[in-house]
Design a protein around this motif. Sequence first.
Motif, PDB file in Angstrom:
ATOM      1  N   ARG A   3       0.843  -1.203   0.000  1.00  0.00           N
ATOM      2  CA  ARG A   3       0.000   0.000   0.000  1.00  0.00           C
ATOM      3  C   ARG A   3       0.876   1.250   0.000  1.00  0.00           C
ATOM      4  O   ARG A   3       0.536   2.268  -0.571  1.00  0.00           O
ATOM      5  CB  ARG A   3      -0.904   0.017   1.237  1.00  0.00           C
ATOM      6  CG  ARG A   3      -2.153  -0.788   1.040  1.00  0.00           C
ATOM      7  CD  ARG A   3      -3.140  -0.591   2.164  1.00  0.00           C
ATOM      8  NE  ARG A   3      -4.089  -1.685   2.152  1.00  0.00           N
ATOM      9  CZ  ARG A   3      -4.034  -2.731   2.958  1.00  0.00           C
ATOM     10  NH1 ARG A   3      -3.107  -2.806   3.890  1.00  0.00           N
ATOM     11  NH2 ARG A   3      -4.923  -3.696   2.867  1.00  0.00           N
ATOM     12  N   LYS A   4       2.036   1.128   0.683  1.00  0.00           N
ATOM     13  CA  LYS A   4       2.937   2.279   0.818  1.00  0.00           C
ATOM     14  C   LYS A   4       3.593   2.657  -0.508  1.00  0.00           C
ATOM     15  O   LYS A   4       4.103   3.746  -0.656  1.00  0.00           O
ATOM     16  CB  LYS A   4       4.040   1.939   1.830  1.00  0.00           C
ATOM     17  CG  LYS A   4       3.744   2.382   3.240  1.00  0.00           C
ATOM     18  CD  LYS A   4       5.051   2.507   3.973  1.00  0.00           C
ATOM     19  CE  LYS A   4       5.041   1.780   5.290  1.00  0.00           C
ATOM     20  NZ  LYS A   4       6.373   1.609   5.838  1.00  0.00           N
ATOM     21  N   ARG A   5       3.620   1.713  -1.439  1.00  0.00           N
ATOM     22  CA  ARG A   5       4.350   1.949  -2.694  1.00  0.00           C
ATOM     23  C   ARG A   5       3.813   3.141  -3.483  1.00  0.00           C
ATOM     24  O   ARG A   5       4.572   3.918  -4.028  1.00  0.00           O
ATOM     25  CB  ARG A   5       4.255   0.705  -3.582  1.00  0.00           C
ATOM     26  CG  ARG A   5       5.266  -0.333  -3.256  1.00  0.00           C
ATOM     27  CD  ARG A   5       5.036  -1.484  -4.207  1.00  0.00           C
ATOM     28  NE  ARG A   5       5.923  -2.603  -3.949  1.00  0.00           N
ATOM     29  CZ  ARG A   5       5.728  -3.806  -4.457  1.00  0.00           C
ATOM     30  NH1 ARG A   5       4.673  -4.033  -5.211  1.00  0.00           N
ATOM     31  NH2 ARG A   5       6.569  -4.781  -4.198  1.00  0.00           N
ATOM     32  N   HIS A   6       2.513   3.239  -3.558  1.00  0.00           N
ATOM     33  CA  HIS A   6       1.855   4.308  -4.319  1.00  0.00           C
ATOM     34  C   HIS A   6       2.346   4.377  -5.762  1.00  0.00           C
ATOM     35  O   HIS A   6       2.446   5.441  -6.339  1.00  0.00           O
ATOM     36  CB  HIS A   6       2.103   5.686  -3.664  1.00  0.00           C
ATOM     37  CG  HIS A   6       1.487   5.800  -2.310  1.00  0.00           C
ATOM     38  ND1 HIS A   6       0.166   5.600  -2.081  1.00  0.00           N
ATOM     39  CD2 HIS A   6       2.050   6.109  -1.114  1.00  0.00           C
ATOM     40  CE1 HIS A   6      -0.077   5.771  -0.778  1.00  0.00           C
ATOM     41  NE2 HIS A   6       1.060   6.077  -0.179  1.00  0.00           N
ATOM     42  N   ASP A   7       2.729   3.242  -6.314  1.00  0.00           N
ATOM     43  CA  ASP A   7       3.244   3.307  -7.683  1.00  0.00           C
ATOM     44  C   ASP A   7       2.147   3.065  -8.719  1.00  0.00           C
ATOM     45  O   ASP A   7       2.409   3.107  -9.915  1.00  0.00           O
ATOM     46  CB  ASP A   7       4.384   2.293  -7.884  1.00  0.00           C
ATOM     47  CG  ASP A   7       3.951   0.868  -7.561  1.00  0.00           C
ATOM     48  OD1 ASP A   7       2.740   0.657  -7.349  1.00  0.00           O
ATOM     49  OD2 ASP A   7       4.822  -0.011  -7.520  1.00  0.00           O
ATOM     50  N   GLY A   8       0.931   2.858  -8.216  1.00  0.00           N
ATOM     51  CA  GLY A   8      -0.207   2.716  -9.116  1.00  0.00           C
ATOM     52  C   GLY A   8      -0.267   1.413  -9.894  1.00  0.00           C
ATOM     53  O   GLY A   8      -1.159   1.217 -10.699  1.00  0.00           O
ATOM     54  N   GLU A   9       0.706   0.523  -9.654  1.00  0.00           N
ATOM     55  CA  GLU A   9       0.697  -0.757 -10.381  1.00  0.00           C
ATOM     56  C   GLU A   9      -0.504  -1.606  -9.996  1.00  0.00           C
ATOM     57  O   GLU A   9      -1.117  -2.261 -10.803  1.00  0.00           O
ATOM     58  CB  GLU A   9       1.979  -1.540 -10.083  1.00  0.00           C
ATOM     59  CG  GLU A   9       3.107  -1.187 -11.037  1.00  0.00           C
ATOM     60  CD  GLU A   9       4.346  -1.986 -10.760  1.00  0.00           C
ATOM     61  OE1 GLU A   9       4.222  -3.137 -10.290  1.00  0.00           O
ATOM     62  OE2 GLU A   9       5.439  -1.451 -10.973  1.00  0.00           O
TER      63      GLU A   9
END
Lengths: 62, 224
Positions: B125-131
């Motif tokens: 969830r922390k990634r926020h890379d939209g993948e």
Amino acid sequence: MNFHISIPELDSYRNCDCSSLKRIYCRLHLLLCKKCEAKLSSLKESDEFITSIRKNLKNDEV
Amino acid sequence: MHRDIFPRPENGGKSSFLEFCKNCAILIPVLEGGINGIYHKGSLLAAVKKGDEISWQSFYDMYKPLILLKGSDLRLNQTEKEELVQLVMLSFFNTSQTFCYDKSKGRFRDYLKRIIHNKACDLMRKRHDGEISVEDIPLTVEKMLAEGENRWEEEWKNHVLKQALEDLRSAVSPLVYQAFSMLSLEGMSGKEVAATLGITANAVYVYKHEALNKLKTLIAEVDG
């Protein structure tokens, strides 16, 4: 059949680690005793278990 | 059960192989690596199952490889895997240096897996890379975990076996363990073992099966 061969005795028999006399006795007994024959076959499970332990230990070393 | 164990004063308060149990007023052997001899001789997993206190360091040493493995299954990068280890550790130890496993939470292996799963979801969830959309993360993690399930089971089995072998050393006599180890683990013949240990070949096989039966019992106990 009154007397049976114990699992450790069967194990030493199949690995040729017992005396010639004992070996002959075991061989004759196994011809007549289905129970001991089954016990001898069950030792294969122990072999598989030991193989898995050895494999595990070998993997750890790598 | 020896719950209140203290380091021997003559040992300068440091953890040693023998510690003093306050309740039983006896010296008992403890595992190396435990903080101030908090848990008893035997495997860490056995201690977890008994509900004994487990030290941070022992837990870290024991479970870090398993957590990293799970991180790989979830395709986390190296930094995320390291973070996953820390997050899992924090959820077990929170504010204390030790933890006791509450058996009402079910099997420890499932509990550990659940914690890893939840922390991995947090990380993704922390990634926020939209993948992956935030809503899809638990589903994606579940799918990846299912793919790596066999590997986890295999690793867990190895982990249990290692712990049970450690327990076996103290559960049987040194002679029995040596005979078993030489014959089954080192692959020596019965005659060689008998000559080395000064016992009969028959005794070697008796000891081997004594150790094998004990090991199977220990595995069943440890894995529950």
